[in-house]
Each structure stands twice: as structure tokens, then as C-alpha cells.
Motif scaffolding. Structure first.
Motif, mmCIF file in Angstrom:
data_model
loop_
_atom_site.group_PDB
_atom_site.id
_atom_site.type_symbol
_atom_site.label_atom_id
_atom_site.label_comp_id
_atom_site.label_asym_id
_atom_site.label_seq_id
_atom_site.Cartn_x
_atom_site.Cartn_y
_atom_site.Cartn_z
ATOM 1 N N THR A 111 -60.678 -41.149 -57.115
ATOM 2 C CA THR A 111 -61.011 -41.506 -55.742
ATOM 3 C C THR A 111 -62.367 -40.908 -55.412
ATOM 4 N N ASN A 112 -63.251 -41.731 -54.863
ATOM 5 C CA ASN A 112 -64.624 -41.319 -54.579
ATOM 6 C C ASN A 112 -64.842 -41.235 -53.071
ATOM 7 N N ILE A 113 -65.267 -40.058 -52.595
ATOM 8 C CA ILE A 113 -65.496 -39.821 -51.169
ATOM 9 C C ILE A 113 -66.968 -39.512 -50.941
ATOM 10 N N ASN A 114 -67.571 -40.179 -49.957
ATOM 11 C CA ASN A 114 -68.947 -39.907 -49.566
ATOM 12 C C ASN A 114 -69.035 -39.722 -48.058
ATOM 13 N N PHE A 115 -69.704 -38.661 -47.640
ATOM 14 C CA PHE A 115 -69.889 -38.365 -46.225
ATOM 15 C C PHE A 115 -71.244 -38.884 -45.763
ATOM 16 N N PRO A 116 -71.317 -39.488 -44.565
ATOM 17 C CA PRO A 116 -72.567 -40.089 -44.093
ATOM 18 C C PRO A 116 -73.581 -39.047 -43.628
ATOM 19 N N ASN A 117 -74.798 -39.501 -43.459
ATOM 20 C CA ASN A 117 -75.897 -38.645 -43.009
ATOM 21 C C ASN A 117 -75.961 -38.654 -41.484
ATOM 22 N N CYS A 118 -75.010 -37.991 -40.856
ATOM 23 C CA CYS A 118 -74.972 -37.912 -39.397
ATOM 24 C C CYS A 118 -74.220 -36.651 -39.001
ATOM 25 N N SER A 119 -74.235 -36.333 -37.726
ATOM 26 C CA SER A 119 -73.507 -35.172 -37.241
ATOM 27 C C SER A 119 -72.014 -35.482 -37.185
ATOM 28 N N ALA A 120 -71.214 -34.427 -37.041
ATOM 29 C CA ALA A 120 -69.772 -34.617 -36.921
ATOM 30 C C ALA A 120 -69.435 -35.455 -35.694
ATOM 31 N N ASP A 121 -70.198 -35.286 -34.621
ATOM 32 C CA ASP A 121 -69.949 -36.040 -33.389
ATOM 33 C C ASP A 121 -70.297 -37.516 -33.535
ATOM 34 N N ASP A 122 -71.300 -37.821 -34.360
ATOM 35 C CA ASP A 122 -71.747 -39.211 -34.509
ATOM 36 C C ASP A 122 -70.985 -39.967 -35.589
ATOM 37 N N CYS A 123 -70.172 -39.266 -36.373
ATOM 38 C CA CYS A 123 -69.384 -39.944 -37.406
ATOM 39 C C CYS A 123 -68.315 -40.817 -36.745
ATOM 40 N N LYS A 124 -68.209 -42.075 -37.208
ATOM 41 C CA LYS A 124 -67.277 -43.019 -36.603
ATOM 42 C C LYS A 124 -65.877 -42.959 -37.201
ATOM 43 N N GLY A 125 -65.699 -42.115 -38.204
ATOM 44 C CA GLY A 125 -64.384 -41.990 -38.815
ATOM 45 C C GLY A 125 -64.407 -42.312 -40.295
ATOM 46 N N VAL A 126 -63.252 -42.691 -40.822
ATOM 47 C CA VAL A 126 -63.079 -42.919 -42.256
ATOM 48 C C VAL A 126 -62.775 -44.387 -42.518
ATOM 49 N N LEU B 66 -69.655 -31.685 -40.587
ATOM 50 C CA LEU B 66 -68.923 -32.943 -40.742
ATOM 51 C C LEU B 66 -67.935 -32.844 -41.905
ATOM 52 N N VAL B 67 -68.375 -32.302 -43.015
ATOM 53 C CA VAL B 67 -67.510 -32.154 -44.182
ATOM 54 C C VAL B 67 -66.277 -31.317 -43.854
ATOM 55 N N ASN B 68 -66.507 -30.180 -43.223
ATOM 56 C CA ASN B 68 -65.390 -29.281 -42.913
ATOM 57 C C ASN B 68 -64.388 -29.902 -41.937
ATOM 58 N N LYS B 69 -64.853 -30.803 -41.091
ATOM 59 C CA LYS B 69 -63.977 -31.441 -40.125
ATOM 60 C C LYS B 69 -62.972 -32.370 -40.798
ATOM 61 N N TYR B 70 -63.399 -33.041 -41.874
ATOM 62 C CA TYR B 70 -62.563 -34.075 -42.491
ATOM 63 C C TYR B 70 -62.065 -33.727 -43.892
ATOM 64 N N LEU B 71 -62.626 -32.731 -44.540
ATOM 65 C CA LEU B 71 -62.407 -32.500 -45.964
ATOM 66 C C LEU B 71 -60.930 -32.372 -46.334
ATOM 67 N N LYS B 72 -60.235 -31.464 -45.697
ATOM 68 C CA LYS B 72 -58.842 -31.223 -46.080
ATOM 69 C C LYS B 72 -57.936 -32.382 -45.690
ATOM 70 N N THR B 73 -58.173 -32.964 -44.521
ATOM 71 C CA THR B 73 -57.330 -34.071 -44.053
ATOM 72 C C THR B 73 -57.394 -35.255 -45.009
ATOM 73 N N ILE B 74 -58.608 -35.620 -45.423
ATOM 74 C CA ILE B 74 -58.761 -36.745 -46.345
ATOM 75 C C ILE B 74 -58.135 -36.424 -47.691
ATOM 76 N N THR B 75 -58.370 -35.217 -48.186
ATOM 77 C CA THR B 75 -57.814 -34.824 -49.482
ATOM 78 C C THR B 75 -56.289 -34.872 -49.463
ATOM 79 N N GLU B 76 -55.686 -34.334 -48.424
ATOM 80 C CA GLU B 76 -54.221 -34.342 -48.324
ATOM 81 C C GLU B 76 -53.680 -35.764 -48.236
#
Length: 231
Positions: free
Chosen positions: A159-174, A136-146
Motif C-alpha cells: 500500500t502506497n501513501i503520499n501526503f500532499p504539499n499543504c498544511s494540515a488545515d488545508d488538507c481535504k482528507g484521504v 499533516l503527517v502526524n495528524k493522519y499517520l496512525k489512523t491511516i495505518t490502522e
């Protein structure tokens, strides 16, 4: 871009390596991180004694050191003594465990990032659940940072970023512009026992016990969203 990376989980933490590899695609990277686990150190610094700074190999083409001090020490050492120029950006993490709500005041991850802001440098802190893989982190990390960098103004902020406790497929977005919740996500759980000499030994751990208020970082995470907000 010249980027300084640090954390509070220590120089050997996997999150630090993941963040470093991402940052290498964005500019010149320096890494200074604690020699050992420093969670809960907040913005503490070493005022007496010495700091040992040891070269380490984190990643190819990255200048890296371990520092036997607190996370904020790492930032101060990097800016004042190691880096030839003031960094354009400080990245702190990726922390193992959430940094949200009232509990963020204890965080060494947050403390290191705030130390950078005190030097007039924008900072981003990253956190994720403990014992979770990085898909999940790798899917969104660079996009959010940029996106954060693109939207930043001349004011240094955290800026504080926290990733949820779910799979990349179950993440609803940002969810952006999440407020820091006024309550803490974790509650103390204490076990105690009386020792033979009559003293008491306490073992204090943290358990999640919060629903989160509307529009906050905690609410976002508990509903499988990535939380992004200013501190």
C-alpha cells in the motif's frame, strides 16, 4: 505485532524517526535502514562485497541497525539474519519526496517495501513533500495505518501513501484506492558543461511537470488530498 521499518533516505532521516515512534504504539519494532542516502536505488541489492551492520540508537525500546547497503538489502538482512521471527508488517519511509506515477519504479522506498512483499509480508510505503513539516503527517499517520491493517486480507501486498504539499488545515482528507498514474510527476531537467579535458559534465535534476489523470495518485496530491492505493 512485529514490525520492520526501513527507508531510502538513510538512518538519520527525520521521517524514519517519526514512523518509528508511531509504530512503537502498535507492536515490537525493528529498524534497519541504509547508512547513507539511497534514493533512486529501486530494488537493487548487493551481490558482491560485504555489508557492514552497525547498532544505532533510533528510539527507546527499538532494536536498530544501519546497513551500508541499499534499502532492499536492509529488508533481506533483517528477515534472514537479525529478526528472531518473521515480521508481520513492513513500513518504509517516511520518504522525503513524492513516490507516485511512473516515477515510483526508481524509488528505494518502494523497492524496500516490494522486497518485503516478495517474502510474503504486507508492506506500507509512506512519502511526503521535501522540506515540509510533519504536522499533516502526524495528524493522519496512525489512523491511516490502522485502517490499512484492519482492512488487510491474507494476501501480501504493498500500500502506497503520499501526503500532499499543504498544511494540515488545508488538507481535504484521504482518497483511497488511488491508481498509480501512467505518467510521471517529475520531468528531467539537465544542465551540461564541457570540461577542460573535452568531456561533458551533466547535472540532472527533477522538476514537477504533470496535471495527473482522473482517479490517480497524482491527481489526489495536486488537489490537496492524501493518496492511498495498492501497487
Amino acid at each position: 505485532m512485529t514490525i520492520l521499518i526501513t527507508n531510502d533516505d538513510g538512518i538519520d532521516a527525520m521521517g524514519l524517526k517519526v514512523l518509528t515512534e508511531m509504530a512503537k504504539t502498535m507492536g515490537d519494532v525493528y529498524v534497519l535502514a541504509p547508512a547513507r542516502q539511497c534514493s533512486g536505488k529501486s530494488r537493487s541489492i548487493t551481490t558482491n562485497g560485504t555489508l557492514h551492520i552497525t547498532p544505532v540508537n533510533i528510539a527507546e525500546n527499538v532494536i536498530s541497525y544501519s546497513v551500508d547497503g541499499a534499502p532492499a538489502d536492509c529488508v533481506r538482512v533483517a528477515i534472514n539474519y537479525i529478526m528472531p521471527v518473521k515480521p508481520d508488517l513492513i513500513l518504509s519511509g517516511i520518504n522525503e519526496g513524492y513516490n507516485v506515477g511512473g516515477n515510483i519504479v526508481y524509488s528505494g522506498t518502494i523497492g524496500a517495501a516490494l522486497e518485503g512483499v516478495a517474502f510474503g509480508i504486507p508492506a506500507i510505503a509512506y512519502s511526503m513533500p521535501a522540506n515540509t513539516d510533519f504536522k499533516l503527517v502526524n495528524k493522519y499517520l496512525k489512523t491511516i495505518t490502522e485502517q490499512i491493517i484492519a482492512d488487510s486480507d491474507s494476501n501480501a501486498c504493498l500500500t502506497n501513501i503520499n501526503f500532499p504539499n499543504c498544511s494540515a488545515d488545508d488538507c481535504k482528507g484521504v482518497l483511497w484506492e488511488r491508481q498509480v498514474d501512467s505518467v510521471g510527476l517529475y520531468k528531467d531537467y539537465c544542465e551540461q558543461r564541457v570540461l577542460a579535458d573535452g568531456s561533458t559534465e551533466l547535472r540532472i535534476s527533477a522538476v514537477m511537470d504533470c496535471k495527473g489523470n482522473k482517479g490517480t495518485d497524482i491527481e489526489a496530491l495536486l488537489n490537496n488530498y492524501i493518496s492511498v492505493g495498492k501497487i
